[in-house]
Write an enzyme that holds these catalytic residues in place. Structure first.
Site, PDB file in Angstrom:
ATOM      1  N   GLU A 174       0.836  -1.206   0.000  1.00  0.00           N
ATOM      2  CA  GLU A 174       0.000   0.000   0.000  1.00  0.00           C
ATOM      3  C   GLU A 174       0.872   1.257   0.000  1.00  0.00           C
ATOM      4  OE1 GLU A 174      -0.095  -2.559   2.040  1.00  0.00           O
ATOM      5  OE2 GLU A 174      -2.105  -2.964   2.823  1.00  0.00           O
ATOM      6  N   GLU A 201      13.789 -30.118  -2.601  1.00  0.00           N
ATOM      7  CA  GLU A 201      14.148 -30.605  -3.944  1.00  0.00           C
ATOM      8  C   GLU A 201      14.730 -32.016  -3.979  1.00  0.00           C
ATOM      9  OE1 GLU A 201      15.703 -28.545  -7.118  1.00  0.00           O
ATOM     10  OE2 GLU A 201      14.885 -26.587  -6.607  1.00  0.00           O
ATOM     11  N   LEU A 249      21.328 -24.621  -6.779  1.00  0.00           N
ATOM     12  CA  LEU A 249      19.966 -24.270  -6.358  1.00  0.00           C
ATOM     13  C   LEU A 249      19.649 -22.810  -6.598  1.00  0.00           C
ATOM     14  CD1 LEU A 249      19.539 -26.271  -3.015  1.00  0.00           C
ATOM     15  CD2 LEU A 249      19.048 -26.986  -5.347  1.00  0.00           C
ATOM     16  N   CYS A 281      -2.435  -2.954   7.223  1.00  0.00           N
ATOM     17  CA  CYS A 281      -2.039  -3.172   8.619  1.00  0.00           C
ATOM     18  C   CYS A 281      -2.421  -1.979   9.491  1.00  0.00           C
ATOM     19  CB  CYS A 281      -0.539  -3.438   8.709  1.00  0.00           C
ATOM     20  SG  CYS A 281       0.480  -2.018   8.289  1.00  0.00           S
ATOM     21  N   TRP A 322      19.992 -36.607 -17.553  1.00  0.00           N
ATOM     22  CA  TRP A 322      18.836 -35.848 -17.112  1.00  0.00           C
ATOM     23  C   TRP A 322      17.601 -36.685 -17.346  1.00  0.00           C
ATOM     24  CZ3 TRP A 322      19.521 -31.777 -14.204  1.00  0.00           C
ATOM     25  CH2 TRP A 322      20.678 -30.998 -14.339  1.00  0.00           C
ATOM     26  N   ALA A 375      16.453 -42.215 -10.489  1.00  0.00           N
ATOM     27  CA  ALA A 375      17.849 -42.434 -10.877  1.00  0.00           C
ATOM     28  C   ALA A 375      18.057 -43.899 -11.231  1.00  0.00           C
ATOM     29  CB  ALA A 375      18.796 -42.052  -9.741  1.00  0.00           C
ATOM     30  N   CYS A 400      -0.294   1.073   7.500  1.00  0.00           N
ATOM     31  CA  CYS A 400      -0.844   1.377   6.183  1.00  0.00           C
ATOM     32  C   CYS A 400      -2.230   2.001   6.283  1.00  0.00           C
ATOM     33  CB  CYS A 400      -0.910   0.121   5.328  1.00  0.00           C
ATOM     34  SG  CYS A 400       0.721  -0.422   4.813  1.00  0.00           S
ATOM     35  N   SER A 452      21.254 -39.588 -12.536  1.00  0.00           N
ATOM     36  CA  SER A 452      19.914 -39.011 -12.642  1.00  0.00           C
ATOM     37  C   SER A 452      19.860 -37.886 -13.663  1.00  0.00           C
ATOM     38  CB  SER A 452      19.465 -38.491 -11.278  1.00  0.00           C
ATOM     39  OG  SER A 452      20.283 -37.413 -10.875  1.00  0.00           O
ATOM     40  N   ARG A 475      11.607 -21.971  -7.987  1.00  0.00           N
ATOM     41  CA  ARG A 475      12.641 -21.538  -7.043  1.00  0.00           C
ATOM     42  C   ARG A 475      12.535 -20.048  -6.759  1.00  0.00           C
ATOM     43  NH1 ARG A 475      18.095 -24.580  -9.314  1.00  0.00           N
ATOM     44  NH2 ARG A 475      17.549 -26.677  -8.570  1.00  0.00           N
TER      45      ARG A 475
END
Lengths: 316, 316
Positions: free
Chosen positions: A46, A246, A199, A69, A165, A157, A79, A163, A179
């Site tokens: 806001e 993951e 990651l 808030c 791809w 795998a 806010c 594993s 992610r």
């Protein structure tokens, strides 16, 4: 409201511990200001939208995905007060704030100041965009998503551990998008040692959205990685709205067996592996009947030659 | 032609060793006769449709999914001759017969008699409906479909062997429909001993379509069941167009490892089993890369809370 929800959803993954709120201010049918919660939770949506609107906020309508808030803090003014000061004449809030510090006080303060208030518009979409934060408010832990990349026959795998791809580029790009909307990603020590995963978010323009990284391990800490000793440690993550788990199989099993998964993102490749590593280990299941009624398919789509299936935990 | 294909498809599973042809005769824009190959392969679709049309076939157009046969046999006259005798003025055939005994002779005979002939209309749909028989013509064995009923994580049973029920009623009804279109169903000895399956068609009106039953076993024969000693025995099944392999894991693995599966029907329930029986065992795979490019997703749909995925073997 749809626009406000989209703004809030886009901010997901970097506003924790605060909610990823979206806000848009409309005057004479034209948007005059918009915003979402900023990185780290302040300023609020806001405040961003009001700053953008300036004098044009006077007499305007303000749409926000969450009740403004009512609590002042050292990090900024309430806010609700900002909205009254700006002369906004109407506020539409999708959700009433479940936070004890506000919980209706924000709307009450607006009404007391003569602002026309509507609550509940677009409630479902807003709740969807705020699921991470709402889960934390309700359950005292992040919303936990488990990601699995599987073959048709459910393997992750070869027996050798290979594993890469299973899934293709489109599926992997989608993982990077997920992610970007997580505050933290977690893997097990096995995956850490085998893959040394970064990651991070490798999507153009979203590189800076890479979330915090965590390891599930009883072993030594690793620099740059936060440590969880068990899945139950998620209850100590007070600054994580959305947690993405993951892998690998042991970690997935630990979280599933503890009933600490709210959502499964399953990327399925059109390949058969046969003998190999199963995606999930012992879950304590005594009968097939006990497995039913726990997961609901919520989405399914093609990602290149792969398929994404989304399941959500049914909690009654 | 779409109607002729639908008629042929409906007859699938009971015309072997003959093809499940569909035929419709149209005069002045109105259908005057239609039919499909009868049970056991005779009479042929064209003979059925011509008998129905009677005198109205004179000057009419005949649509058939497969070139009318040119060979007389002790089981009946050649369809090409019947068509000429009936005075049909135009024949539209979707596919030219790959059977060496006809292979264009049927169409040639029609042309020689002054009938207007078109070939290739609706070829793809007709080939789809005749896949079983076409596979047998091309590869000398039935078209083989493998059916699997799996959990999200690719398991077909608990460690105890318990597998009832992974999928729900809608998925099981769909299996019965697939059974009705198979000439033969096969299971392994393990499934036979564990489940004593009837493998019949339990759909109203289709009960009589229950296919022949076969066991894959090196052990003793069982009354009422045909015996295959190995997957390679499918090359001896000269009177089976469509073979449905229903399990269990050892049988699925044997057929997949021998590359004797053309299509996978995968019924996936929204449950996690974790530790349990994998759907497929060792396939001789050395690297993940070798698993790619073999299976193509061809269909996917919801069946109640379950999902049907159809994969076809890519053969180049």
């Amino acid at each position: 409201m749809a626009e406000a929800i989209a703004l809030g959803q886009a901010a997901r993954g970097r506003t924790a511990p605060n909610p990823n709120v979206g806000c848009i201010i409309v005057r004479d049918g034209q948007p005059v200001g918009s915003g979402a919660t900023e990185r780290g939770g302040r300023p609020h949506a806001e405040a961003v939208a009001l700053a953008q609107a300036g004098q044009r906020a006077r007499g305007a309508s303000l749409f926000t995905t969450l009740e403004p808030c009512a609590h002042r803090s050292h990090r900024g003014p309430a806010c609700a007060d900002l909205i009254v000061e700006a002369g906004v004449s109407r506020v539409v809030a999708a959700l009433v704030d479940p936070d004890q510090r506000t919980a209706g006080d924000g709307l009450d303060r607006l009404r007391a100041a003569g602002v026309e208030v509507t609550a509940g518009t677009g409630e479902q979409g807003a709740a969807e965009s705020l699921t991470g934060w709402l889960t934390r408010m309700r359950l005292g832990r992040p919303r936990i998503t488990l990601k699995l990349a599987l073959s048709i026959d459910g393997k992750i795998a070869l027996p050798s551990g290979e594993s890469k791809w299973i899934t293709g580029e489109d599926a992997r790009a989608h993982v990077h998008l997920e992610r970007a909307h997580a505050d933290m990603i977690l893997v097990g020590r096995g995956t850490f040692l085998a893959d040394q995963p970064r990651l991070d978010v490798r999507l153009p323009g979203l590189e800076e959205w890479s979330p915090r990284r965590a390891l599930l391990t009883r072993g030594e800490p690793v620099e740059g990685w936060e440590i969880l000793r068990s899945p139950q440690d998620v209850f100590r993550l007070h600054d994580v709205n959305d947690l993405l788990v993951e892998g690998g199989s042991s970690t997935a099993t630990a979280f599933l067996a503890a009933d600490l998964v709210d959502r499964i993102l399953l990327y399925r490749a059109p390949i058969l592996i046969g003998e190999g590593k199963s995606s999930v280990g012992y879950l304590g299941l005594d009968a097939i009947a006990d497995a039913h009624g726990r997961w609901e398919p919520r989405d399914g789509r093609s990602l290149g030659i792969d398929r994404l299936e989304v399941y959500e935990r049914v909690r009654t």
